[in-house]
Motif scaffolding. Structure first.
Motif, short mmCIF file in Angstrom:
data_model
loop_
_atom_site.label_atom_id
_atom_site.label_comp_id
_atom_site.label_asym_id
_atom_site.label_seq_id
_atom_site.Cartn_x
_atom_site.Cartn_y
_atom_site.Cartn_z
N VAL A 209 0.84 -1.21 0.00
CA VAL A 209 0.00 0.00 0.00
C VAL A 209 0.87 1.25 0.00
O VAL A 209 0.61 2.21 -0.74
N SER A 210 1.91 1.25 0.84
CA SER A 210 2.80 2.42 0.89
C SER A 210 3.49 2.63 -0.46
O SER A 210 3.62 3.77 -0.92
N ARG A 211 3.91 1.54 -1.07
CA ARG A 211 4.57 1.65 -2.37
C ARG A 211 3.61 2.21 -3.42
O ARG A 211 4.00 3.06 -4.24
N ALA A 212 2.37 1.81 -3.39
CA ALA A 212 1.39 2.32 -4.35
C ALA A 212 1.09 3.80 -4.10
O ALA A 212 0.92 4.58 -5.04
N GLN A 213 1.04 4.21 -2.82
CA GLN A 213 0.80 5.61 -2.51
C GLN A 213 1.97 6.50 -2.94
O GLN A 213 1.76 7.61 -3.43
N VAL A 214 3.20 5.99 -2.73
CA VAL A 214 4.38 6.76 -3.20
C VAL A 214 4.34 6.94 -4.70
O VAL A 214 4.63 8.02 -5.23
N ARG A 215 3.96 5.85 -5.40
CA ARG A 215 3.89 5.95 -6.85
C ARG A 215 2.82 6.95 -7.29
O ARG A 215 3.02 7.71 -8.26
N LEU A 216 1.72 6.98 -6.58
CA LEU A 216 0.66 7.95 -6.91
C LEU A 216 1.16 9.38 -6.74
O LEU A 216 0.90 10.24 -7.59
N ARG A 217 1.90 9.64 -5.66
CA ARG A 217 2.43 10.99 -5.45
C ARG A 217 3.43 11.36 -6.54
O ARG A 217 3.48 12.53 -6.98
N GLU A 218 4.23 10.44 -6.99
CA GLU A 218 5.19 10.72 -8.06
C GLU A 218 4.48 11.09 -9.36
O GLU A 218 4.89 12.03 -10.06
#
Length: 456
Positions: A209-218
């Motif tokens: 989930v954290s990895r997906a959220q970081v990708r969304l912010r990028e």
């Protein structure tokens, strides 16, 4: 006793009449904007329209027009030196002279001084060059400088069209990047929701989930960068086409950015050597320098002029009688302190410098044409590879998303696939921009960029 009756100047207009007046005012304003060349609020701007506006309103082109007009006036001034000049003179004076000072001796029984007396002269004077080779050469040189100025004006037009196309394509590139970034943000949002759902089902972990959220912010950051580029390129385009900053502009041919139109040129180098305005300007400058050198040489030759006057002369207007003088004169310089020799040498050096500049410009034109051909072909191949890369990246995202949803692997593969898609989008958009710019630069190198984009 007085009685005053006042009548109000206010009049009542029916609402329908007010509406008609407003429509008339708005229609007049729209016509004025249309006459000025600016696109209306509901009108979309195409690439051809942007080029047309730049050719009409760009300030650099207007300055070039002024320079050409200045050269035209300089030619008129040079021509005027070859034509007869006439003027009208009138003077009245009181005179007294010392006789001995005038003739050098004192004559017995003659007054010591003459005067005071009045003198009146009224009439036209004239002068005309009979033969002055320097003036002839200078007039001929002014004609070639005028032609060189017109070629320089065409150079400014070519450069302006290239700048317009570059900024227009840069803005389309930014819009394409916005579209791609929005698509990737939407994808990243779905994948982030998918990671949350899988976490609740116990299939994924918190790090997914954290990895997906970081990708969304990028991806959101990439979208912000693309929007910034769109704003800056729009401001630059407005400056080039000289429209108000408050003017709203919509672009009509965003999909044309993804096209790769060809540039049909039979012999680009030969065409460039014939059409480039810089070469025409330098060729005319060489002719002007040659004539300037001949004018300097002609300074040593005799010059013949014819001048004189006809007037009424006398102590008063009532006693005036006709008088005239007609004179042919010749002037030959004997000693000028080395000035004439220095002028001949200086003009000869100026002629040699212009010839070297022409040879250098021809070499640069050759290099620009060859580089433009190579760049255009390379960019076309890069566009093909970019499109294939985008297709493969989309397939990779779909497959990795399915594997993650099935619980076969974590979303590292999904994130890597998203990275691949972002790079593929940037590669394709960059290649398309590179191709469009290379096409415009090759047309500029050939000397036909205005014709290419005003008659697509």
């Amino acid at each position: 006793m007085y009685m005053t009756i006042e009548r109000s100047s206010r009049q009542w207009f029916p609402p329908a009449k007010v509406a008609v007046l407003l429509l008339l005012i708005l229609g007049t304003k729209a016509e004025v904007m249309k006459a000025q060349g600016a696109p209306s609020a509901d009108q979309k701007l195409s690439l051809k329209g942007a080029v047309d506006l730049a050719l009409k309103q760009n300030l650099d082109i207007q300055i070039g027009d002024i320079e050409t007009a200045t050269q035209q006036q300089d030619r008129v001034i040079a021509r005027s030196e070859l034509l007869p000049h006439a003027s009208f003179e009138a003077d009245e004076s009181d005179n007294r002279y010392n006789l001995k000072a005038q003739i050098g001796i004192q004559i017995p029984n003659v007054p010591h001084s003459i005067g005071p007396y009045q003198a009146v002269h009224v009439g036209p004077t004239f002068s005309a060059p009979v033969f002055d080779l320097t003036l002839i050469r200078q007039y001929e040189a002014s004609g070639h400088r005028l032609l060189a100025s017109r070629a320089d004006e065409q150079t400014v037009r070519e450069e302006t069209v290239l700048l317009t196309v570059s900024e227009y394509m840069a803005h389309l590139r930014a819009l394409a990047s916005i579209t791609a970034a929005e698509s990737r943000v939407e994808l990243a949002t779905r994948l982030a929701h998918q990671a949350d759902d899988l976490l609740r089902d116990g299939v994924a972990s918190k790090i997914d989930v954290s990895r997906a959220q970081v990708r969304l912010r990028e991806e959101q950051q990439h979208l912000i960068d693309a929007e910034r580029d769109a704003d800056t390129t729009l401001y630059a385009l407005k400056r080039i086409i000289n429209v108000p900053d408050s003017q709203k502009i919509e672009f009509a041919d965003q999909q044309d950015f993804f096209q790769t139109p060809s540039l049909d040129l039979s012999d680009p180098l030969l065409t460039a050597l014939v059409q480039r305005p810089e070469l025409h300007s330098l060729a005319e400058s060489i002719k002007a320098a040659q004539l300037t050198h001949k004018a300097a040489v002609a300074e040593s030759l005799p010059k013949f002029t014819f001048d004189g006057f006809w007037n009424e002369q006398g102590q008063t207007f009532n006693k005036a009688t006709p008088g005239y003088e007609y004179r042919v004169s010749m002037r030959v310089p004997i000693f000028t302190g080395g000035r004439l020799r220095a002028e001949r040498k200086s003009t000869a050096l100026a002629e040699q410098r212009t010839e070297k500049q022409l040879a250098q410009e021809r070499n640069q034109v050759t290099e620009q044409v060859r580089d433009g051909q190579v760049e255009l072909q390379s960019a076309l191949h890069q566009v093909d590879l970019g499109r294939q890369e985008v297709q493969l990246a989309n397939e990779e995202v779909t497959l990795s998303q399915g594997r993650f949803q099935s619980g076969v692997t974590d979303n590292i593969e999904v994130t890597q696939a998203q990275d691949s898609l972002a790079r593929a989008n940037d590669t394709e958009i960059g290649a398309l921009f590179r191709y469009n710019i290379a096409r415009a630069q090759l047309a500029r190198a050939v000397g036909s960029v205005e014709q290419t984009y005003t008659h697509p």
